[in-house]
Design an enzyme around this catalytic site. Structure first.
Site, PDB file in Angstrom:
ATOM      1  N   LYS B 201      12.660 -30.172  45.381  1.00 48.78           N
ATOM      2  CA  LYS B 201      12.770 -30.281  46.838  1.00 48.78           C
ATOM      3  C   LYS B 201      11.394 -30.571  47.416  1.00 48.78           C
ATOM      4  CE  LYS B 201      12.314 -27.522  50.301  1.00 48.78           C
ATOM      5  NZ  LYS B 201      11.885 -28.294  51.472  1.00 48.78           N
ATOM      6  N   GLU B 275       1.782 -21.216  43.313  1.00 50.66           N
ATOM      7  CA  GLU B 275       0.429 -21.730  43.534  1.00 50.66           C
ATOM      8  C   GLU B 275       0.274 -21.761  45.042  1.00 50.66           C
ATOM      9  OE1 GLU B 275      -2.280 -23.531  44.697  1.00 50.66           O
ATOM     10  OE2 GLU B 275      -1.590 -25.442  43.890  1.00 50.66           O
ATOM     11  N   CYS B 309      -5.277 -26.786  49.152  1.00 57.36           N
ATOM     12  CA  CYS B 309      -5.249 -25.336  48.903  1.00 57.36           C
ATOM     13  C   CYS B 309      -6.579 -24.865  48.337  1.00 57.36           C
ATOM     14  CB  CYS B 309      -4.086 -24.971  47.996  1.00 57.36           C
ATOM     15  SG  CYS B 309      -3.853 -26.108  46.658  1.00 57.36           S
ATOM     16  N   GLU B 406      -6.729 -18.700  55.979  1.00 57.59           N
ATOM     17  CA  GLU B 406      -6.719 -20.114  55.599  1.00 57.59           C
ATOM     18  C   GLU B 406      -6.371 -20.956  56.814  1.00 57.59           C
ATOM     19  OE1 GLU B 406      -3.569 -21.309  52.896  1.00 57.59           O
ATOM     20  OE2 GLU B 406      -4.950 -22.656  51.887  1.00 57.59           O
TER      21      GLU B 406
END
Lengths: 273, 829
Positions: B201, B275, B309, B406
Site C-alpha cells: 500500500k 522504520e 527520516c 521531528e
C-alpha cells in the site's frame, strides 16, 4: 584590473589548521556537475562569458610566427561576427581574456596585438621564493602555478594555495596545463575555498585559473557554475577567473553556431586559430 | 537565495552581464503519455493486472510543484484487501517453492527492466512527490535498481546463506510518501528474495510510481500475484495490516502510525518491522573540514526538502568553530535554489502537501516566538506550488519543541557543545535513534563517537549515504528491523522449525492485565503442608538453617520492596520454598542496576566475557548433583532427566561462551570507497520472562545469548519453578560476573513483565508466557517502540538445539549499526 594582493605575511598557525576531507570534496565535486545546468539563451550567454575568461594558449615547441598570429587574431575575434550579430552581441566587444605564448614568441604576439596578456609562470609553493618573484614582478600581476598534480593531497593543495596568496600572488593556477593531472573539479574546489577564506580574512580577492584538459563547452559551463556557487558572481570576470585552454574555444563556437542556426557546424565552417 | 527565473525572459546580453540561471526543464512528455495511456485513472494492480472495482471513492493525485492533477486513483475497500491478500496467498504457494535460482532470475529481470524505464520512473516520481529531478534521477532510482540487483543475489543464495530459515508467507508493505519508490523497493526486494509474496500500500499522496513499478514487474515477467499494489487511505492500510492471512507487516513512516500498527497487530503472531522517524544529529568537531561539513549539512537537511527520516536536523557544533561554521553555512544557503521539481537547476523542490507546509511553518513560527533566530536566505520562490525556504534556527536549546520533535522539513536547528562527551550526550538526548553524522579528521575521536551514538547508521564525514548492501533502520523510537544488507533479510523469514503462530488470546484489558500485585498466589502462611526442612546431626534431627530466596539485582541479594513472599510448590504439592514476590519497584531498582552495569559490560573485551561464561559452566558443574536434585523435586521429573537438563545447560553456556567473540559484525560491500562496517551492538537492557518448561535450561538459554552479546538483563525465571535459577546467584557470584549484568526477579511473571515492558528504559522484552501475555507485551511495547520477542503461549523444545539456540537468539540479542567511513587522502601523484 582589480587592486593588487599585497600578501598577508606567512601565517603558519592558519596553515597548520587546514584539514581537507578528500572524500567529501569528491562528493561535492560530483554534485557541481549535476546540481546546475543552463539551457538555451542562458547557455549561450554563459558560453560567451566563458570566452572572455579564456587564456588562449599556444605553448608548443613548434610554435611559429604564423600560428601565433592566427592565435592572436582568433583571440580578438573569437566568435564569428554573424553569430554574434544574430545574438545582438556584435558590439559587446567579446574577446578572450588573453593569449599565452612562450617568451620567445611574445614579440610575434605583440606585433599582432596592441596589448599582450602578461603571463609569468612561477612553479613554486615556497613563500620566500614567491615573495622574491613578487618583488621581481613589480607592477605586473603575478600568477602562481601550484602544480597541484604533484602535491600529493588536497590538504597540500589548500596549503599551497594559501601560501601563494600570503606571499602576494594575484592569481593562483592549478597547473601548467601540460601535466598528467591538470584542472579537476576537486582541486578547483579546494583552491577556490582557499581563495574564499583568504578573502574573508584579508579582504583581498585573488583570481583563479584552471588550466589543462578543459576542452568542451559543457565543461566550461560547469567551471563557471563552480565559481558562481563557491565564490560568487564577483569572481566571474576575466580579472579574477581565467580558463587556460587551447581547444575549448572551438567547441564553444560550435555550440553557439548550433544555437543560432539549429545545425551542427563542420570544422571548416569556423575560422581556425 | 539566488534569483529564480522571472516571467520576463531576459536577453542574451542581460544574461551575459548578470550570469543568472534560467529554467532548465526536464521533459515530462513520456510520463504524461503513460498517464494518458491509462486515461489518467488508475486502479489497484492485483494478480498481474489492473483491477478497478466499481463504486470506489477516488483520490486525485497532484503535482505539488504546480498543483496540476496528474491522475485519479481509487480508495480501496475491505473487499479489495481480501482480493489482494488471497491473490498473494495463492501466488505464495508456487513462488515460495521455486528454486532459488529461478527467483533470482526474476529479480534480475526486474532490475533490468527498471533500468530500461529509469528516466520515466524518475520523472514520474518528481512530478508525484515534488522532489527535484536531480534527486530522483541520481539517487532514488539508481538505488532502486541497485536494490533489485543486490537482492537478486540474495534470492540466489538464500538456501546457502540463510539455511534454517524459511519465508513467512504474505507480506503487507506500507510505505510513506517521501521516497515512494525507493522505500517500497527496500521492502519488496528482501521479501521476494526470501520467497514471500507482497501486497503493497503506497502512501496516499504518492501512488503513481508504485503502480508503474507493478506494471514494470509484470513486463519483467514476474508471476501474477507475487507483487500486488493496492491504494487506499490510512484506515485501509490498517485493514490490510490486520488481515489474518497477512504474516508480516513491513512499515516505513511516522512513529505515530508505527505505534498504531504495533497495537493493531499485537498478539496476532504477525512479524513486524518498523522504520520510523528521527531527529538525527550532525556533530561537527573543531578538527573537521568545515567547508565539507557545510556540504554535508546541505546533503543532510536539504535533501528531499528535509522530508527524510534520517535527515540531519540537529546541528551540534563544537564551540570553537560554531561561529565560523554558521557563517559558512549561511553563505552556502544563499546559493541554494528552490523551484519546480522538474527543473534540473534546483537544489530543493516542493513539499509533498499543503498540510506538510503548515506543520513546518508552525514549528518555525513557534521557535521564532520563543526568541530563536530564524535564518532564511532571502530570495524569490515560484509563485505557486508548495515551497519552503531552507531554514536555519539558532538560539534554541534542548527544551525547544523544534529541537525535540521531528519537523520533517528543510529546517535545521543548531546548538553548540564544548567536549566530545557533551556532544555524545546531546546527540543521544532524543527518543529517536535512526542516524547521525560526525565530522572530524581525528580518527580515534570519530570511531569513539560513532560507537557511542545510539543510532542505526552513523556516517563519518558524510550524511545520507545509502546502499542495498548496508541495513538501514533505527534504535529506540526510530523503530526496529533493518532494510537492506544481510541483516535486513531476517525480517522476512522465520526459523524452519517454526510455523506461524495463530494465537487466539481474545480481548485483553490493557488497563487491568496483570496489574494487581500478590492476588494470584496469596502468600498466606499455613495453608498447605510446608515441608520444614531438617537435617540429621549425629542422632538428632534439627531444623536446617533457613534459606530465604531473595531477589538478585545489582550484584547482591535484595529483599523485595513489598516484603511479601510467594510459595513454591514441589511436584507433590507441598510448599518447597518461599521466594520473594517482586513488584514494580523491584523492577525499577533492577533496571537501574542493569543500566549501571550495561555500559561497562558492553565495552569489555569479548574474550573476557567468554571467560566469565565458561567459568559459569564450571561452577554450575560443581553444583550439578545438587541442582539436579532440586529440579527433580520441583518438577517431579526423574533425576536422570534432571541431570540431563543440567548437562544441557552447561553445554549451552559453552555454546554461548563460544559466541562471545564471533558475532561482532562484518564489512558491508557497499558502493562506498572506504569501509562500511556493520557493528552488532548490544540492545541495552533486556527484560526476559522465562517459560515454565525446562526451567533451568530455558533460563540459561535466554540469559546467556543476551549477556554474551553485551546486554544486561532483568530476568524473571519460571513462575512455577524458579528455584534452579535462584541457585544461579551463587554461580554468578563465583564466576566474576559483574554485578548488575544479570538481575533476577521472582514473582508473578505477567505482573513483573508488565512493568518491564512499560519501563521506558528497557530496550527489549522477551516474553515466554501466555498468548494473552504476549498480546499485552506487544501492545504495550508500542509506547516506546521497544523490540519484543514473544511466544504467543506456545512452548518450544529447549532441548532441541534448533529451537533452543542459534541465530534467532543472536538476532534478538543484537542491534545493527552501520558505520560509513569514506576513505581517501592520496591524490594524483
Amino acid at each position: 584590473m582589480s587592486c593588487r594582493n599585497p600578501g598577508s605575511g606567512l601565517n603558519l598557525g592558519w596553515i597548520s589548521r587546514i584539514a581537507v576531507n578528500q572524500p567529501a570534496v569528491l562528493r561535492r565535486a560530483e554534485q557541481i556537475e549535476s546540481r546546475r545546468t543552463v539551457k538555451k539563451d542562458w547557455q549561450v550567454a554563459w558560453l560567451l562569458r566563458a570566452v572572455t575568461c579564456i587564456d588562449l594558449t599556444a605553448l608548443s615547441g613548434d610554435d611559429t610566427p604564423s600560428n601565433v598570429h592566427r592565435l592572436c587574431f582568433k583571440a580578438k575575434r573569437p566568435i564569428r561576427d554573424d553569430l554574434l550579430r544574430s545574438l545582438k552581441m556584435a558590439d559587446s566587444g567579446i574577446a578572450t581574456g588573453a593569449v599565452c605564448v612562450y617568451p620567445a614568441r611574445v614579440k610575434d604576439a605583440v606585433h599582432a596585438l596592441k596589448d599582450a596578456g602578461c603571463h609569468i609562470p612561477v612553479a613554486s609553493e615556497l613563500y620566500e621564493e614567491i615573495r622574491m618573484f613578487r618583488e621581481a614582478c613589480g607592477e605586473a600581476h603575478m600568477k602562481t602555478i601550484l602544480g597541484t598534480g604533484e602535491l600529493g593531497s588536497l590538504t597540500n593543495v589548500y596549503k599551497a594555495s594559501l601560501v601563494a596568496m600570503m606571499a602576494g600572488s594575484d592569481f593562483i593556477k592549478t597547473s601548467t596545463g601540460k601535466e598528467s593531472v591538470n584542472a579537476t573539479y576537486p582541486v578547483a574546489l579546494v583552491m577556490v575555498r582557499a581563495i574564499r577564506d583568504y578573502y574573508w580574512k584579508t579582504g583581498f580577492k585573488v583570481g583563479f585559473k584552471p588550466a589543462g584538459g578543459i576542452r568542451s563547452a559543457k565543461e566550461a559551463l560547469v567551471w563557471l557554475s563552480l565559481i558562481k556557487e563557491e565564490l560568487g558572481d564577483d569572481w566571474l570576470t576575466p580579472h579574477l577567473f581565467r580558463v587556460g585552454a587551447s581547444t575549448l574555444l572551438g567547441d564553444i563556437e560550435r555550440q553557439i553556431y548550433h544555437h543560432v542556426t539549429g545545425r551542427y557546424a563542420a570544422h571548416h565552417d569556423l575560422p581556425m586559430a | 537565495m539566488a534569483a529564480c527565473p522571472g516571467t520576463d525572459k531576459p536577453s542574451v546580453r542581460e544574461i551575459f552581464s548578470s550570469l543568472q540561471y534560467g529554467p532548465a526543464p526536464e521533459d515530462a512528455s513520456v510520463a504524461q503519455a503513460w498517464l494518458d495511456a491509462h486515461e489518467r485513472s488508475l486502479g489497484h494492480f492485483i494478480g498481474g493486472k489492473w483491477v478497478k472495482p466499481d463504486g470506489r471513492q477516488t483520490y486525485a493525485t497532484k503535482n505539488p510543484a504546480t498543483g496540476e492533477v496528474l491522475a485519479t486513483t481509487i480508495q480501496g475497500s475491505e473487499e479489495d484487501v481480501e482480493l489482494a491478500v488471497s491473490t498473494a496467498r495463492k501466488a505464495f504457494e508456487s513462488w515460495s517453492k521455486l528454486p532459488c535460482h529461478v527467483r533470482a532470475r526474476y529479480l534480475y529481470s526486474i532490475a533490468r527492466t527498471v533500468q530500461k524505464h529509469q528516466r520515466l520512473l524518475s520523472v514520474l516520481e518528481s512530478m508525484d512527490n515534488g522532489k527535484p529531478i536531480r534527486e530522483s534521477r541520481d539517487c532514488d532510482v539508481p538505488l532502486v535498481v541497485r536494490h533489485f540487483y543486490h537482492h537478486a543475489g540474495w534470492a540466489q543464495l538464500r538456501d546457502t546463506e540463510m539455511t534454517n530459515w524459511k519465508p513467512l508467507g504474505v507480506v503487507a508493505a506500507i510505505v510513506p510518501w517521501n521516497f515512494p519508490l525507493m522505500l517500497l523497493t527496500w521492502k519488496i526486494c528482501p521479501a521476494l528474495a526470501m520467497g514471500n509474496t507482497v501486497v503493497l500500500k503506497p502512501a496516499t499522496y504518492t501512488r503513481l510510481t508504485a503502480l508503474l513499478l507493478a506494471e514494470i514487474c509484470a513486463e519483467a515477467g514476474l508471476p501474477p500475484g507475487v507483487f500486488n499494489v493496492v491504494t487506499g487511505n490510512g484506515a485501509f492500510g490498517e485493514k490490510l495490516a490486520v488481515h489474518p492471512d497477512v504474516d508480516k507487516v513491513a512499515f516505513t513512516g511516522s512513529t505515530e502510525v508505527g505505534r498504531v500498527l504495533r497495537k493493531a497487530t499485537a498478539g496476532t503472531g504477525k512479524k513486524l518491522s518498523l522504520e520510523l522517524g528521527g531527529k538525527s544529529p550532525i556533530i561537527v568537531f573543531d578538527t573537521a573540514d568545515l567547508d565539507s561539513a557545510v556540504e554535508g549539512i546541505v546533503d543532510a537537511i536539504w535533501f528531499n526538502q528535509g522530508q527524510v527520516c534520517s535527515a540531519g536536523s540537529r546541528l551540534l557544533m563544537q564551540e570553537s568553530i560554531a561561529k565560523d561554521l554558521i557563517h559558512r553555512l549561511k553563505q552556502r544557503m544563499s546559493h541554494l535554489r528552490v523551484g519546480d521539481s522538474l527543473d534540473k537547476c534546483v537544489d530543493m523542490g516542493a513539499l509533498v502537501d499543503e498540510s506538510q507546509k503548515k506543520t513546518i511553518t508552525e514549528f518555525v513560527e513557534e521557535a521564532r516566538s520563543e526568541g530563536a533566530q530564524v535564518f532564511q536566505a532571502p530570495g524569490p520562490l515560484p509563485k505557486k506550488g508548495l515551497y519552503y525556504l531552507p531554514t536555519l534556527i539558532t538560539g534554541v536549546d534542548t527544551t525547544s519543541r523544534c529541537v525535540r520533535e521531528e519537523i520533517f522539513g528543510p529546517v535545521l536547528v543548531a546548538m553548540s557543545f564544548r567536549t566530545a562527551k557533551e556532544a555524545i550526550s546531546l546527540g543521544n538526548n532524543t527518543s529517536y535513534g535512526l542516524a547521525a553524522s560526525l565530522w572530524t579528521e581525528n580518527l580515534p575521536l570519530a570511531l569513539e563517537v560513532a560507537m557511542s551514538i545510539k543510532a542505526g547508521t552513523v556516517w563519518v564525514n558524510g550524511h545520507n549515504m545509502f546502499d542495498a548492501a548496508a541495513g538501514f533502520g533505527g534504535y529506540k523510537e526510530s523503530g526496529f528491523g533493518r532494510d537492506g544488507g544481510k541483516e535486513g533479510l531476517y525480517e522476512y523469514v522465520r526459523p524452519c522449525w517454526e510455523s506461524r503462530a495463530k494465537p487466539n488470546p481474545g480481548d485483553v484489558n490493557y488497563k487491568t492485565f496483570a496489574a494487581t500485585y500478590g492476588a494470584d498466589v496469596p502468600p498466606i502462611p499455613g495453608q498447605k503442608d510446608v515441608g520444614a526442612s531438617v537435617i540429621q546431626v549425629h542422632d538428632s534431627q534439627i531444623p536446617s538453617v533457613d534459606r530465604t530466596y531473595k531477589l538478585y539485582y545489582g550484584g547482591a541479594q535484595k529483599r523485595p520492596d513489598g516484603m511479601y513472599s510467594r510459595p513454591i510448590f514441589g511436584s507433590e504439592g507441598a510448599v518447597l520454598a518461599y521466594v520473594a514476590d517482586g513488584n514494580r519497584k523491584d523492577v525499577r531498582n533492577a533496571v537501574e542496576g542493569a543500566h549501571k552495569a550495561a555500559p561497562g559490560w558492553g565495552k569489555r573485551a569479548a574474550h573476557n566475557r567468554a571467560q566469565i561464561v565458561y567459568y559459569m559452566a564450571e561452577n554450575l558443574e560443581l553444583r550439578r548433583e545438587e541442582v539436579a536434585q532440586r529440579l527433580s523435586h520441583l518438577t517431579g521429573e526423574p533425576k536422570e532427566k534432571a541431570l540431563q537438563e543440567v548437562d544441557l545447560s552447561i553445554q549451552r553456556l559453552f555454546y554461548w561462551g563460544a559466541y562471545c567473540d564471533k558475532y561482532g559484525g562484518t564489512v558491508q560491500e557497499t558502493l562506498l570507497y572506504g569501509a562500511t562496517v556493520l557493528i552488532r551492538e548490544p540492545v541495552g537492557v533486556i527484560g526476559i520472562a522465562c517459560p515454565d518448561e525446562s526451567p533451568l535450561l530455558s533460563f540459561v538459554s535466554l540469559f546467556a545469548p543476551a549477556i554474551v552479546r553485551g546486554n544486561a538483563v532483568v530476568i524473571v525465571p519460571s513462575e512455577k519453578f524458579p528455584l534452579p535459577a535462584l541457585d544461579f546467584y551463587q554461580v554468578f557470584d563465583t564466576s566474576d560476573l559483574p554485578g548488575g549484568v544479570v538481575n533476577i526477579l521472582t514473582g508473578g511473571r505477567d505482573h513483573l513483565s508488565k512493568y518491564l515492558v512499560e519501563h521506558q528504559d528497557v530496550q527489549a522484552m522477551w516474553y515466554f508466557g501466555s498468548d494473552r501475555g504476549s498480546k499485552f507485551m506487544e501492545w504495550s511495547s508500542a509506547e516506546n517502540c521497544k523490540r519484543t520477542w514473544v511466544n504467543y503461549g506456545l512452548a518450544r523444545d529447549w532441548e532441541n538445539p534448533r529451537e533452543g539456540e542459534g541465530e534467532e537468539f543472536l538476532y534478538h540479542a543484537t542491534q545493527c549499526k552501520n558505520i560509513w567511513m569514506p576513505m581517501g587522502e592520496i591524490f594524483a601523484n
